[in-house]
Every structure is written in C-alpha cells, then in structure tokens.
Design a protein around this motif. Structure first.
Motif, short mmCIF file in Angstrom:
data_model
loop_
_atom_site.label_atom_id
_atom_site.label_comp_id
_atom_site.label_asym_id
_atom_site.label_seq_id
_atom_site.Cartn_x
_atom_site.Cartn_y
_atom_site.Cartn_z
N GLN A 25 0.85 -1.19 0.00
CA GLN A 25 0.00 0.00 0.00
C GLN A 25 0.89 1.24 0.00
OE1 GLN A 25 -2.98 0.06 -0.79
NE2 GLN A 25 -4.36 -0.39 0.88
N ALA A 26 0.59 2.18 -0.85
CA ALA A 26 1.30 3.45 -0.90
C ALA A 26 0.27 4.56 -1.06
CB ALA A 26 2.31 3.45 -2.03
N SER A 27 -0.82 4.43 -0.35
CA SER A 27 -1.94 5.35 -0.49
C SER A 27 -1.78 6.56 0.42
CB SER A 27 -3.25 4.64 -0.15
OG SER A 27 -3.40 3.50 -0.95
N SER A 28 -2.37 7.65 -0.01
CA SER A 28 -2.41 8.84 0.84
C SER A 28 -3.68 9.60 0.53
CB SER A 28 -1.19 9.72 0.59
OG SER A 28 -1.19 10.20 -0.72
N ASN A 30 -7.15 10.54 -0.51
CA ASN A 30 -8.13 9.89 -1.37
C ASN A 30 -7.48 9.11 -2.51
OD1 ASN A 30 -10.22 10.91 0.13
ND2 ASN A 30 -10.41 12.77 -1.12
N HIS A 31 -6.16 9.11 -2.56
CA HIS A 31 -5.43 8.41 -3.62
C HIS A 31 -5.10 7.00 -3.15
CE1 HIS A 31 -4.60 10.29 -7.29
NE2 HIS A 31 -3.29 10.23 -7.30
N GLU A 32 -5.68 6.00 -3.78
CA GLU A 32 -5.37 4.62 -3.42
C GLU A 32 -4.48 4.03 -4.49
OE1 GLU A 32 -7.58 0.37 -2.78
OE2 GLU A 32 -8.64 2.18 -2.19
N ARG A 33 -3.28 3.63 -4.11
CA ARG A 33 -2.36 3.03 -5.07
C ARG A 33 -1.44 2.05 -4.35
NH1 ARG A 33 2.69 4.97 -5.54
NH2 ARG A 33 3.30 6.61 -4.13
N HIS A 34 -0.69 1.32 -5.14
CA HIS A 34 0.26 0.34 -4.61
C HIS A 34 1.61 0.57 -5.25
CE1 HIS A 34 -3.68 -1.58 -4.11
NE2 HIS A 34 -3.13 -2.10 -3.02
N ARG A 35 2.63 0.03 -4.63
CA ARG A 35 3.96 0.05 -5.21
C ARG A 35 4.59 -1.32 -5.01
NH1 ARG A 35 8.04 0.21 -1.56
NH2 ARG A 35 7.54 0.87 0.54
#
Length: 100
Positions: A25-28, A30-35
């Motif tokens: 998880q690399a979310s912050s 309202n931005h949900e993303r992965h790395r």
C-alpha cells in the motif's frame, strides 16, 4: 532460485513476496495506489521484469491490456507492476504442478 523445495513457499502471495512483486500500500488521502515491494530475490524479480517488458512489446494480448490500462490513467510503471504479479502467479501455479 530461492524456491528450492515444495513446502517452502506455501501460497501464491508468499511466492510473490519472495520474488519481490507483492504490492505494498502506498496510499495517501483519497489516492489509493500500490507500489512494488523492494525486498525479495532480485534475480527472480529481474527475470519477471524481462518477461513483462517482452510481453509489453511483442504479445498482442498484453499490448491491448496495456492500452486499456493506459486509458485508465495508469503509468507504465504501475502497469508493469501488475503484469509482474500476474506472471508470478502463473509461474507459481506451474511450479505447483511440477513439484506435485
């Protein structure tokens, strides 16, 4: 390769972590993303990267997938991360058949 014997890696997720392609998880906000996980067997990760890049350049199905995901505003890096995880899943299943 670190996958030395049946039973060492008990799940597809564990194999992905071993290969260094398990998403983190690399979310912050309202931005949900992965790395990509930067740990794991770097040689396996490099091999998966070579396969992903080759598929992105030569395989028609993968090219269509990349176009679709690019239209969804994913970066090439994120698309490659997804492809590497997909390839790792496929390899894990093949290893399960071989080792059974």
């Amino acid at each position: 390769m670190a996958y030395s014997h049946h039973g060492r890696v008990r799940s597809e997720a564990a194999f992905a972590a071993l290969a260094g392609v398990a998403p983190l998880q690399a979310s912050s906000g309202n931005h949900e993303r992965h790395r990509l996980n930067r740990h794991g067997d770097r040689q396996v990760n490099k091999a998966l990267d070579v396969v992903a890049r080759t598929r992105m350049g030569h395989d028609e199905t993968t090219k269509r997938y990349v176009e679709k995901r690019t239209a969804d505003d994913l970066s090439p890096k994120e698309i490659r991360r997804i492809l590497k995880r997909y390839i790792a899943r496929s390899i894990y299943r093949q290893l399960q058949v071989i080792m059974a």
